[in-house]
Design a protein around this motif. Sequence first.
Motif, mmCIF file in Angstrom:
data_model
loop_
_atom_site.group_PDB
_atom_site.id
_atom_site.type_symbol
_atom_site.label_atom_id
_atom_site.label_comp_id
_atom_site.label_asym_id
_atom_site.label_seq_id
_atom_site.Cartn_x
_atom_site.Cartn_y
_atom_site.Cartn_z
ATOM 1 N N GLU A 182 -28.342 -25.291 -72.694
ATOM 2 C CA GLU A 182 -28.334 -25.938 -73.525
ATOM 3 C C GLU A 182 -28.288 -25.351 -74.892
ATOM 4 N N THR A 183 -27.564 -25.547 -76.170
ATOM 5 C CA THR A 183 -28.255 -24.285 -76.784
ATOM 6 C C THR A 183 -29.331 -24.164 -77.784
ATOM 7 N N SER A 184 -29.423 -23.249 -78.485
ATOM 8 C CA SER A 184 -31.135 -23.661 -79.045
ATOM 9 C C SER A 184 -31.190 -24.532 -80.453
ATOM 10 N N GLU A 185 -29.744 -24.761 -80.777
ATOM 11 C CA GLU A 185 -29.489 -25.866 -81.805
ATOM 12 C C GLU A 185 -29.448 -26.797 -81.403
ATOM 13 N N ASN A 186 -28.862 -27.301 -80.201
ATOM 14 C CA ASN A 186 -29.091 -28.811 -79.895
ATOM 15 C C ASN A 186 -30.526 -28.748 -78.923
ATOM 16 N N CYS A 187 -31.167 -28.362 -78.995
ATOM 17 C CA CYS A 187 -32.277 -27.988 -78.609
ATOM 18 C C CYS A 187 -33.453 -28.324 -79.926
ATOM 19 N N ALA A 188 -33.685 -27.809 -81.141
ATOM 20 C CA ALA A 188 -33.700 -28.234 -81.826
ATOM 21 C C ALA A 188 -33.738 -29.771 -82.357
ATOM 22 N N ASN A 189 -32.501 -29.925 -82.611
ATOM 23 C CA ASN A 189 -31.626 -31.067 -82.751
ATOM 24 C C ASN A 189 -32.212 -32.673 -82.031
ATOM 25 N N ILE A 190 -32.779 -32.053 -80.622
ATOM 26 C CA ILE A 190 -33.194 -33.183 -79.641
ATOM 27 C C ILE A 190 -34.740 -32.932 -80.484
ATOM 28 N N PHE A 191 -35.724 -32.499 -80.664
ATOM 29 C CA PHE A 191 -36.525 -32.211 -80.889
ATOM 30 C C PHE A 191 -36.644 -32.776 -81.836
ATOM 31 N N LYS A 192 -35.906 -33.363 -83.533
ATOM 32 C CA LYS A 192 -36.226 -33.900 -84.624
ATOM 33 C C LYS A 192 -35.683 -34.887 -83.965
ATOM 34 N N LYS A 193 -34.810 -35.427 -83.636
ATOM 35 C CA LYS A 193 -34.522 -37.061 -82.636
ATOM 36 C C LYS A 193 -35.751 -37.515 -82.687
ATOM 37 N N TYR A 194 -36.074 -36.895 -81.384
ATOM 38 C CA TYR A 194 -37.574 -37.505 -80.729
ATOM 39 C C TYR A 194 -38.272 -37.439 -81.366
ATOM 40 N N ASP A 195 -38.963 -36.692 -82.600
ATOM 41 C CA ASP A 195 -39.991 -36.299 -82.695
ATOM 42 C C ASP A 195 -40.748 -36.363 -81.731
ATOM 43 N N ILE A 196 -41.376 -34.545 -81.333
ATOM 44 C CA ILE A 196 -41.619 -34.574 -79.690
ATOM 45 C C ILE A 196 -42.459 -33.308 -80.670
ATOM 46 N N VAL A 197 -43.110 -32.525 -79.527
ATOM 47 C CA VAL A 197 -43.569 -31.511 -79.588
ATOM 48 C C VAL A 197 -43.427 -30.536 -78.491
ATOM 49 N N THR A 198 -43.218 -30.519 -77.742
ATOM 50 C CA THR A 198 -42.921 -29.884 -76.147
ATOM 51 C C THR A 198 -41.858 -30.610 -75.611
ATOM 52 N N ALA A 199 -41.225 -30.083 -75.025
ATOM 53 C CA ALA A 199 -40.415 -30.287 -73.495
ATOM 54 C C ALA A 199 -39.695 -29.535 -73.292
ATOM 55 N N PRO A 200 -39.938 -30.286 -71.537
ATOM 56 C CA PRO A 200 -39.223 -29.328 -70.898
ATOM 57 C C PRO A 200 -38.158 -29.153 -70.195
ATOM 58 N N ILE A 201 -37.853 -27.845 -69.868
ATOM 59 C CA ILE A 201 -36.735 -27.126 -69.988
ATOM 60 C C ILE A 201 -36.455 -27.057 -67.912
ATOM 61 N N VAL A 202 -35.145 -28.179 -67.889
ATOM 62 C CA VAL A 202 -34.654 -27.748 -66.520
ATOM 63 C C VAL A 202 -33.771 -26.952 -66.090
ATOM 64 N N ASP A 203 -33.492 -26.994 -64.904
ATOM 65 C CA ASP A 203 -32.214 -26.277 -64.167
ATOM 66 C C ASP A 203 -31.661 -27.621 -63.790
ATOM 67 N N ASN A 204 -29.974 -27.483 -62.856
ATOM 68 C CA ASN A 204 -28.944 -28.161 -63.107
ATOM 69 C C ASN A 204 -29.603 -29.013 -62.094
ATOM 70 N N GLU A 205 -30.877 -28.485 -60.767
ATOM 71 C CA GLU A 205 -31.111 -28.969 -60.400
ATOM 72 C C GLU A 205 -32.012 -29.968 -60.337
ATOM 73 N N ASN A 206 -32.936 -30.198 -61.698
ATOM 74 C CA ASN A 206 -33.574 -30.658 -62.561
ATOM 75 C C ASN A 206 -34.980 -29.941 -62.052
ATOM 76 N N ARG A 207 -35.064 -29.238 -61.757
ATOM 77 C CA ARG A 207 -36.225 -28.240 -61.204
ATOM 78 C C ARG A 207 -36.720 -27.837 -62.295
ATOM 79 N N LEU A 208 -38.334 -28.281 -62.256
ATOM 80 C CA LEU A 208 -38.877 -27.287 -64.235
ATOM 81 C C LEU A 208 -38.587 -26.073 -64.010
ATOM 82 N N VAL A 209 -38.314 -25.193 -64.804
ATOM 83 C CA VAL A 209 -38.253 -24.236 -64.867
ATOM 84 C C VAL A 209 -39.161 -23.379 -66.156
ATOM 85 N N GLY A 210 -39.460 -24.046 -67.132
ATOM 86 C CA GLY A 210 -40.365 -23.273 -67.794
ATOM 87 C C GLY A 210 -40.505 -25.001 -70.012
ATOM 88 N N ILE A 211 -40.976 -24.599 -70.292
ATOM 89 C CA ILE A 211 -41.253 -25.768 -71.840
ATOM 90 C C ILE A 211 -40.855 -25.192 -73.217
#
Lengths: 445, 445
Positions: free
Chosen positions: B207-236
């Motif tokens: 995902e682009t970092s710009e879209n990440c920012a939009n997701i954070f703003k839309k959902y008003d969140i402070v942390t989000a998990p980052i997953v690969d194509n197999e939905n495996r957690l790789v970072g936050i």
Amino acid sequence: MYKKLMELIEEKKYQQVKRELMEMNEADVAEVLENIDDGATVIKIIRLLPKDLAAEVFSYLRVNTQRNIVETFTERELTKLIEESYFDDVIDLIEEMPASVATKIIKSVGKDKRALINQFLNYPEDSAGSIMTIEYIDLKEDMTVGKAIENIKQLDLDDENINICYVTDATRVLKGVVPLHKLILLDDNVKIGKIMEEETVAINTNETSENCANIFKKYDIVTAPIVDNENRLVGIITIDDIVDVIEQEATEDIQMLAGISPSDEGYLESNAASLAKNRVVWLLVLMVSATLSGMIIREYETLLQSVVVLVAFLPMLMGTGGNSGSQASTLVIRGLALEEIKIVDVLKVLWKEIQVGFLVGITLAVVNFGRIILFEDVETKVAIVVCATLFFTVMIAKMIGGVLPIAAKKLKLDPAIMAAPLISTMSDVLVLLIYLNMAKLLLGI
Amino acid sequence: MYKKLMELIEEKKYQQVKRELMEMNEADVAEVLENIDDGATVIKIIRLLPKDLAAEVFSYLRVNTQRNIVETFTERELTKLIEESYFDDVIDLIEEMPASVATKIIKSVGKDKRALINQFLNYPEDSAGSIMTIEYIDLKEDMTVGKAIENIKQLDLDDENINICYVTDATRVLKGVVPLHKLILLDDNVKIGKIMEEETVAINTNETSENCANIFKKYDIVTAPIVDNENRLVGIITIDDIVDVIEQEATEDIQMLAGISPSDEGYLESNAASLAKNRVVWLLVLMVSATLSGMIIREYETLLQSVVVLVAFLPMLMGTGGNSGSQASTLVIRGLALEEIKIVDVLKVLWKEIQVGFLVGITLAVVNFGRIILFEDVETKVAIVVCATLFFTVMIAKMIGGVLPIAAKKLKLDPAIMAAPLISTMSDVLVLLIYLNMAKLLLGI
């Protein structure tokens, strides 16, 4: 994505709609509601939702939709909604509503909360006090970790605010902080006073929200305690509020850069009259300033009449001069806003713009000379005048554009006043003076 | 503020300097170091500081200062520094350094970390993967709360990342989340699987970092998990990284609005050649486009020669037209960037700009007519031509400025391409066509 849901709404299958919505994130529910054109349907659906979800969804809605709901709700419904809302959201809501609606909200809350709301409304607009929240964890030095954890269990706090606990004395003066995860890691009977850390970044309620944002960025923090003049803790600001401030500041800067009086109303929500008002002031100022260019041209009427082809290059010269100058001023204004450039850097900026102006000026002049000689039917002398003007204008416009915003800041004005429109108007005068004088000289008229 | 400290540094009383610095916030220490002109002194002081403080201070320094330190440090010193740094800071550092320096850093770390660094460097620039951090709490469904807390005690995490724990299965697929404060509130033998919540917002590494920012703003969140194509957690990703993204996006938008190719190098840190390169492209494009205006003028040479006073109003008309249009385009471009305006709103925008254009156009035309009649020595007919041109230009420029950015977005171009400089150039053509034709008609030449 929401097609099926919209169909259910259309068909008025509200129980099914409710079930679907309750499975969704509240921000997504708000998005669905915003896409319904009929206000009455929106209110019907909001009323169906459980009170806590309704309050959360409400906080994500646009101002106009919120207003519609507040106006339609009974006092009882409103009281429930406000009770379930976060305090800072309630304050935001009151500030954004017209007076009559705001009064209705204030009336709907209990006496205690009403006093607190009034206190908050007294903080200056865009101050730390006006954006802080009062929901935080407050501990005392002589508490044990066990007692502290028990206290926290009593509270019903949002997780975004819960990762740092604040330690205050009997008069509420801030003594220190304890990160929440420390409480987990330590033995139950350790005293809070022993493990608390000194808080180095406490922000006064009167600090501007812009400065709050700068403090958050400088210290790379996610929460800051807000204190009054006696250093008593009155609230906290979390970084999600700072995100809004940063975005708002950027929007205001962008508006000023385009010669628009800054406004925090959304474009689609503003009416034409207020949009026109925000734009007309600068246009008037610039229109009147532009008559200076007209006066210069009238001075040289004879020259222009005999070599009327000179007029044909004016749009290109004025356009390029204006763009060159405003490129420089925009970069410097943004640099000042981000505190990357300081007033003391003025000579560094000037030197940089001289170099950039030289490189850009030469390039444009050479390309333009080639173009004129190849494609236009004018004397070489005229081409020389045009290209020399181009070079000097770019050089000087870059220098002016680089230095004026810093000068404005030095004079305690907003640097953004030196934005593209004003710099372009100045650059027009510059272009005309250089162009017409050089033409007079070289063409000997 | 730091005067005494700077004196101590001047006098080379380094032990005293060290004591003073150790009492300060690391961001403030970095600020002190940035104010020292002599690079060797900066390195001397960094070497004096305890390793963990040195690493923290290092992360707050400017790119050039960091480069200087990395180049001077021995491999052993560098290894220590990198060991004490957060992983995402190390990645940022490697990305910002020139290749030779980056190689030195990568060589200085252990084999395991080197593999991980290479994996990170492979994420596309400005993607979620490139800004995420790998320091987070990872729990399993069958763990008890007691075991989870014990696990967390083992970790040595920064508090900003610790308020949410992530639950994964044996193959690292993300199953759910548990807010840290829940762990405190619950009994030790409750199973994590029982209390975890479903995570609704997981972001893909690409995902682009710009879209990440939009997701954070839309959902008003402070942390989000980052997953690969197999939905495996790789970072936050935490919201403090998002703040940088938002600021960077705003800066890029502002640069584009002024006709500058966006760059994330700081103004003072960029050399003149790269600044010139970022600016010259648009200036060339606009300069060549402006020749269209010149062609129009040459068509009307006879007209201008007989009524040369018409030329005197050109700067004012072109300036006002350009400013009017760019006010509209700037607001719409910003609205599109903040997702307040969507492509479907195009008719709403057009209607709004027609109304605003009418109000602003009338005001400017009336004021200008009064000014010309009172102060300028020209025929009333000319004044009418000027003011009618003013009115129509403002109207049309506002409509164009409002609609073109949306059209650009529809064509999958960056709306910011329709920024002030381009809109002004178009508006110049418009002004000339309206002005000269109307003059020809009304003045009968």
